[in-house]
Scaffold this motif. Structure first.
Motif, PDB file in Angstrom:
ATOM      1  N   THR A  67       0.832  -1.195   0.000  1.00 16.47           N
ATOM      2  CA  THR A  67       0.000   0.000   0.000  1.00 16.47           C
ATOM      3  C   THR A  67       0.872   1.252   0.000  1.00 16.47           C
ATOM      4  O   THR A  67       0.596   2.231  -0.680  1.00 16.47           O
ATOM      5  N   PHE A  68       1.994   1.186   0.747  1.00 16.88           N
ATOM      6  CA  PHE A  68       2.911   2.310   0.789  1.00 16.88           C
ATOM      7  C   PHE A  68       3.489   2.584  -0.601  1.00 16.88           C
ATOM      8  O   PHE A  68       3.556   3.727  -1.053  1.00 16.88           O
ATOM      9  N   LEU A  69       3.861   1.509  -1.298  1.00 15.26           N
ATOM     10  CA  LEU A  69       4.475   1.677  -2.619  1.00 15.26           C
ATOM     11  C   LEU A  69       3.458   2.039  -3.689  1.00 15.26           C
ATOM     12  O   LEU A  69       3.684   2.916  -4.505  1.00 15.26           O
ATOM     13  N   LEU A  70       2.336   1.341  -3.683  1.00 20.18           N
ATOM     14  CA  LEU A  70       1.415   1.432  -4.810  1.00 20.18           C
ATOM     15  C   LEU A  70       0.216   2.330  -4.514  1.00 20.18           C
ATOM     16  O   LEU A  70      -0.474   2.757  -5.414  1.00 20.18           O
ATOM     17  N   GLY A  71      -0.018   2.599  -3.254  1.00 20.27           N
ATOM     18  CA  GLY A  71      -1.190   3.378  -2.899  1.00 20.27           C
ATOM     19  C   GLY A  71      -2.402   2.478  -2.854  1.00 20.27           C
ATOM     20  O   GLY A  71      -2.491   1.506  -3.581  1.00 20.27           O
TER      21      GLY A  71
ATOM     22  N   TYR B 174      11.319   4.592  -6.456  1.00 17.85           N
ATOM     23  CA  TYR B 174      10.162   3.967  -5.801  1.00 17.85           C
ATOM     24  C   TYR B 174       9.251   4.963  -5.087  1.00 17.85           C
ATOM     25  O   TYR B 174       8.073   4.685  -4.879  1.00 17.85           O
TER      26      TYR B 174
ATOM     27  N   LYS C  55       4.565   7.899  -5.991  1.00 21.01           N
ATOM     28  CA  LYS C  55       3.506   8.188  -5.011  1.00 21.01           C
ATOM     29  C   LYS C  55       2.967   9.604  -5.194  1.00 21.01           C
ATOM     30  O   LYS C  55       1.849   9.899  -4.795  1.00 21.01           O
TER      31      LYS C  55
ATOM     32  N   LYS D 211       2.846  10.492 -11.588  1.00 24.23           N
ATOM     33  CA  LYS D 211       3.170   9.435 -12.531  1.00 24.23           C
ATOM     34  C   LYS D 211       3.337  10.005 -13.926  1.00 24.23           C
ATOM     35  O   LYS D 211       3.417   9.274 -14.905  1.00 24.23           O
TER      36      LYS D 211
END
Lengths: 139, 487
Positions: A117-121, B160, B164, B167
């Motif tokens: 979740t932290f990486l990809l949301g 990485y 967030k 993009k």
């Protein structure tokens, strides 16, 4: 009240519970229909093609996977249709949900762990923010 | 849809999306093309020429619109010893020969041969590729200072964490720019791309490889070309299937095989190394909205444009930034779901995957890993299918012994069959019931003949029943040869 329900599933346990809730909502009105939505994202395409060999077999396996949800809906005599879309999970759910006139979107809070979740949301987080219809997020 | 309409749609059905995604892919291709050249042991220009030529040619002759091809890690890893032992000219010749082999594959419609590569071998192939790309980066850490380590860490952090927030731009590119600016501005004196080879700002020129055209030359390059052709097609057709699935459309696999071949032939003539389709770049392209042939053309042309204009800056990119990007590439190449599910798949499949990975990591040759994996799968398959069951039933009144045989009878299963039959009998009649068996080869026929003659020696009359059609055709063709009496 809730005549047109969009149910987004991903094969996780959360999605199982979301299906139960969508059925409960649908049974509140007489002519309610549930649209079962499954989104295949890019990474899923890659791992499924590796796992099943080609796109056709992967599609077949996904339809098999969705049969569990369809059976639940069928057993409770809820009218349903199934939609499979390809694209980024959050974006595709948002676009599809905003295109149709849905009374409610039901989905499980995603089965990702905290690091992912932290990486990809969180998918559910983005969906909550951008979908116009009321949303029921099932834990 | 007519052919012209189809072509128009494949080229101009998605112009805006294709141009934008093509630009994104071009930016993402540059660091990879340079890094894969360094893995192969050639100048960065060789990989960049390859990325340009292959992307442009494939746009016209490929069978899977929206897929991106270029210089790849899988191919670069296969070239290392050829370049080290014989030099660049032999690599270019091997690249052209690779193309010829791939065109033949396409012309003779051999794309379906790929079905003999089991899925667990494909997963092993992808995972081994990821591990090799990662280990190829380790040499860049040798004898380095903490400055280099922290630049790699910074690159990975940007790659990485940036997505967030936005993009819109590919995060590896942003990482490379920030780290390069930092290294140049602070005059860190770390190793750069320029230290790994020259990067002349010129367009690729047509030139045939400068090698003696002898049988000896052919024997040097042929093994490399065969491995390159096989691995290239394997990764290309796998990538095509992934793009098929992502876009929910079909593609022409034989046309893609021919296209890959033509692209490699052209690349070899223009000073580029052999390449193939790239899983990572194809996924980036589709995710960025690319669907048509235009995206591949834009990616190739824009990449060349950038190198011609910015070549002087590209050589100043610190190796640390490139190493960071390659670590990211290896992490995203690895099929992590295969590790998560390893306890769920059949144990033999898991073992095939591990052996494929192990062979590749040990030999540094993806084609050997695939070969070992296919061989092991075949052995497991033969072992599984060679189980035979024999049931016997003795009818005392008629003095008739019946053996019913269940299973596939072929060279690997007949020994077990003979062991399971008890030949010491006083029965007057022996019935061999084959209605649940299938005879596949002359070993099977031989085994049945052997049973017949052994029982007859003990004075029993032998009847064979329940042969299915194929088996009885086989039996008629070669049966009775090993037995004197006949029917």
């Amino acid at each position: 009240m809730f005549n047109k329900i969009l149910l987004a599933v991903d094969g996780s346990e959360h999605a199982d519970r979301a299906t139960d809730k969508a059925i409960a909502l649908a049974r509140l009105s007489k002519n309610a229909t549930v649209e079962l939505l499954y989104v295949v994202d890019g990474n899923k395409s890659k791992s499924d093609v590796l796992k099943y060999g080609d796109s056709d077999t992967a599609s077949f396996k996904r339809k098999e996977m969705l049969k569990a949800y369809e059976a639940k809906l069928y057993n409770k005599s809820v009218a349903y249709e199934t939609t499979i879309l390809h694209g980024s999970a959050a974006q595709t759910i948002i676009e599809h949900a905003n295109k149709g006139q849905y009374d409610c979107l039901v989905m499980g809070s995603r089965g990702r762990n905290e690091f992912q979740t932290f990486l990809l949301g969180g998918v559910s987080h983005k969906v909550m923010k951008h979908v116009k219809a009321p949303i029921m997020l099932v834990k | 849809m007519s052919y012209a309409e189809k072509m128009k749609n494949e080229w101009f059905g998605n112009v805006r999306g294709d141009i934008l995604s093509g630009i994104v892919v071009a930016l993402a291709l540059i660091p990879e093309a340079i890094a894969f050249s360094i893995i192969a042991g050639v100048d960065p220009m060789v990989g960049l020429y390859a990325a340009f030529c292959i992307a442009v040619v494939i746009a016209f002759v490929g069978g899977r619109p929206g897929m991106i091809s270029g210089a790849t890690g899988a191919m670069a890893l296969l070239m290392v010893t050829l370049v080290a032992d014989h030099g660049l000219e032999y690599l270019l010749a091997a690249t052209i020969l690779t193309g010829i082999i791939q065109v033949l594959f396409g012309v003779f419609k051999l794309a379906s041969v790929m079905k003999f590569v089991p899925r667990s071998v494909m997963i092993g192939f992808v995972n081994a590729l990821a591990i090799l790309i990662f280990t190829a980066q380790l040499q860049h850490f040798v004898g380095e200072t903490w400055i280099m380590y922290s630049l790699v860490a910074l690159t990975l952090a940007i790659i990485y964490i940036l997505p967030k927030f936005t993009k819109a731009v590919p995060s590896p590119l942003v990482a490379i720019i920030i780290v390069s600016v930092l290294a140049i501005a602070m005059n860190m004196g770390v190793r750069t791309v320029g230290d790994m080879g020259t990067l002349p700002a010129t367009l690729p020129m047509f030139a045939l490889p400068n090698i003696p055209l002898t049988f000896e030359t052919l024997m040097i390059i042929l093994p490399y070309s065969l491995a390159l052709a096989m691995v290239g097609l394997l990764e290309s057709l796998l990538t095509a299937s992934i793009v098929d699935d992502m876009t929910d459309t079909g593609s022409d696999k034989n046309k893609e095989s021919r296209g890959q071949g033509i692209a490699n032939m052209v690349t070899g003539c223009f000073g580029g190394m052999a390449g193939c389709a790239m899983i990572g770049q194809a996924v980036i392209n589709v995710k960025s909205g690319g669907r048509g042939r235009l995206s591949s053309l834009v990616a190739g042309v824009f990449l060349m444009f950038l190198i011609l204009v910015l070549g002087g800056l590209v050589v100043q990119i610190p190796m640390a930034a490139l190493v960071g990007v390659m670590i990211m590439v290896s992490v995203s190449t690895f099929d992590w779901s295969s590790l998560k599910n390893i306890h769920r798949v059949p144990r033999t499949d898991a073992l095939v995957m591990v052996v494929t990975v192990g062979t590749v990591v040990y030999t540094h040759d993806l084609s050997k890993g695939v070969f070992a994996g296919v061989l092991l799968s075949a052995i497991f398959f033969a072992a599984k299918i060679s189980k035979v069951n024999v049931e016997s039933h003795f009818d005392k009144k008629a003095s008739r012994l019946t053996y019913s045989i269940h299973g596939q009878l072929f060279f690997a299963s007949v020994t077990e069959l003979i062991e399971k039959v008890e030949f010491e009998t006083k029965a007057k009649e022996v019935v061999i019931d084959l209605s649940n068996a299938h005879l596949w080869d002359d070993s099977a026929v031989g085994a049945i003949d052997k049973m017949e003659s052994k029982f007859e020696k003990r004075g029993a009359k032998v009847y064979i029943t329940g042969l299915n059609k194929e088996s009885s055709v086989l039996m008629d063709k070669i049966g009775g040869l090993s037995k004197a009496s006949g029917h």
